[in-house]
Design an enzyme around this catalytic site. Structure first.
Site, PDB file in Angstrom:
ATOM      1  N   ARG A 272       3.316 -17.957  -0.705  1.00  0.00           N
ATOM      2  CA  ARG A 272       4.461 -18.685  -0.169  1.00  0.00           C
ATOM      3  C   ARG A 272       5.034 -17.833   0.963  1.00  0.00           C
ATOM      4  NH1 ARG A 272       8.450 -22.120  -2.297  1.00  0.00           N
ATOM      5  NH2 ARG A 272       7.399 -22.248  -4.303  1.00  0.00           N
TER       6      ARG A 272
ATOM      7  N   GLU B  81       0.814  -1.205   0.000  1.00  0.00           N
ATOM      8  CA  GLU B  81       0.000   0.000   0.000  1.00  0.00           C
ATOM      9  C   GLU B  81       0.852   1.261   0.000  1.00  0.00           C
ATOM     10  OE1 GLU B  81      -3.463  -0.299   2.104  1.00  0.00           O
ATOM     11  OE2 GLU B  81      -3.504   1.824   2.632  1.00  0.00           O
TER      12      GLU B  81
ATOM     13  N   PHE C  34      -1.620 -14.618  -0.309  1.00  0.00           N
ATOM     14  CA  PHE C  34      -0.370 -15.161   0.219  1.00  0.00           C
ATOM     15  C   PHE C  34      -0.069 -16.483  -0.473  1.00  0.00           C
ATOM     16  CE2 PHE C  34      -2.648 -12.854   3.578  1.00  0.00           C
ATOM     17  CZ  PHE C  34      -1.791 -11.773   3.695  1.00  0.00           C
TER      18      PHE C  34
END
Lengths: 167, 167, 167, 167
Positions: free
Chosen positions: A109, A80, A107
């Site tokens: 890994r 962000e 997500f």
């Protein structure tokens, strides 16, 4: 060099405006904030333009969740910041501000050590929204996290506090 | 009371397992982590169950982005911690772990001061994924952030390091 | 009753405006579009207000993917139609239009037959964006799909074609 | 050529398995489904591999929402079909199935006529989830829609109906 500077240093009329003007209009990289959340978790911006932002974060125990992996909030934060800063670089000179609208993180890994490498590529530079895709990799170059950040481009509020209104 | 405790304190065979066992199986609220990212940004868990998690974060300058608003990464972090912990409460006793899969955060209204109040409600308790909706409000009770967190439920890895594989 | 009607039937100056005025400002439920995508897949709106929209779709073979489950696109479509229509109900009378900005759908449990029941609840009615959470259930009342739809609220474009600009 | 074929044509023991086996293991492009939702809205697959899927849809009035723009559900549907099919191409031969888990679509620029061009690129080929980024463009090559599709990879259910369980 290592500091952010604004092309417009005019005395802000209000503290709210000052806050927004505090956002960088140009960045000498590598850049590290000396305050705020980016300083807390340790974002270093290594490339800055309206089209491409790059940054990195050194993994340390303070960034981990209980299982020892880097906490998902760290990735979301870095993504962000890069997207918002890249948008601000373009719109602040036009008298507009960049305000995060959404952050969609997947997500893939986990990262457990070393350095988090984030690269934000702009996908859309619209009149009212910008969209960035952020890819986050580990030291081995494996893609670990995908984030799409949507940034609203809005007029600078006329009165103190307005900028903090709901979107 | 203010500590997390695991119902299964057996000596973990590997450090990876230890890491996962470090995640709480029951929580005496209010609870604050004394290490890791949750401690860094300051999450306090005030209610903990498999269906409903609540927490709060006190706003301070270290949590802000350059414009003076709370950084989006703080919300994402709090939402993910609540959802992951709530899932872990249920699945750890069954020999499974909770791993964040995605985090979709929408910013509706900024918070600039006071306390961030987060409430995570479970929407789906599946065999392989749990989904939580997290609503984050300010001191005036206004809804400021919406986050949907998807948590994968997986077998505890047999070998050290396996748990950190890609999903 | 079963038709949509606009409170402002004035002759649109341009075809683009006509298009937008074609969107309903009030709806007599149950309502079925007689053209467009909603008619193609078969959305029936059963409740319509600025705060809450409900609709349903009858499962048939034309809505399935190869494995026999309802195709994810059907859920996304229904969610978006309900959220956009609910927003339009409020903003069209103010001379603004509702334009979908994002659609985040999570599939929790498949539906294979019967009726798809969708309920959209407004979570944020901002000046520039509205956010709806849509829950989709099967005939047994089980939650099957979660969708968050963000709708941009924009001024009606002054010139034909403007409304179709990028956001 | 224009048909899907499965490398394993063995008589399925159950109708549920038959459903899943109906999904293509190899595709002769260009390919159009002759049934189901992809046939209804008109998806044509023009390139098919485990890494890259391409498809297109011809805009017609039946795909539009009331304002005359292509309905957001059409984009979500095309993105999901491409991502799911691309995953199935790889995992079906290993005795696993591909099940859509989430679909995150951002609308950047409307399409009102001509052809919708979708390109899905795999970003993650994990053991339990695959993630695709889908970019959708208009005839002028302008990026109009971004979709991230997460596909769960699961074992083929042993008993009829199991495959339709919640994820």
């Amino acid at each position: 060099g290592c500091r952010a500077h604004s092309k417009d240093r005019g005395a802000g009329r209000t503290s709210a405006l000052n806050h927004y003007r505090a956002a960088p209009m140009a960045i000498d990289v590598p850049f590290r904030s000396d305050r705020g959340f980016d300083a807390l978790y340790g974002l270093e911006v290594t490339h800055a333009s309206q089209e491409l932002m790059r940054g990195r974060v050194t993994v340390r125990d303070e960034l981990r969740q209980p299982a020892g992996l880097v906490h998902g909030g760290v990735y979301a934060a870095a993504a962000e910041s890069l997207a918002s800063t890249g948008t601000a670089l373009a719109v602040l000179p036009e008298g507009k501000i960049a305000v995060g609208l959404s952050n969609q993180t997947s997500f893939l890994r986990p990262i457990t050590e070393g350095t988090i490498h984030a690269e934000a590529t702009v996908k859309h530079q619209g009149r009212t929204t910008w969209v960035w895709e952020v890819e986050i990799s580990d030291d081995a170059g494996r893609l670990c996290v995908l984030t799409r950040v949507t940034v609203a481009v809005r007029d600078i509020p006329h009165l103190p506090g307005d900028a903090r209104e709901s979107v």
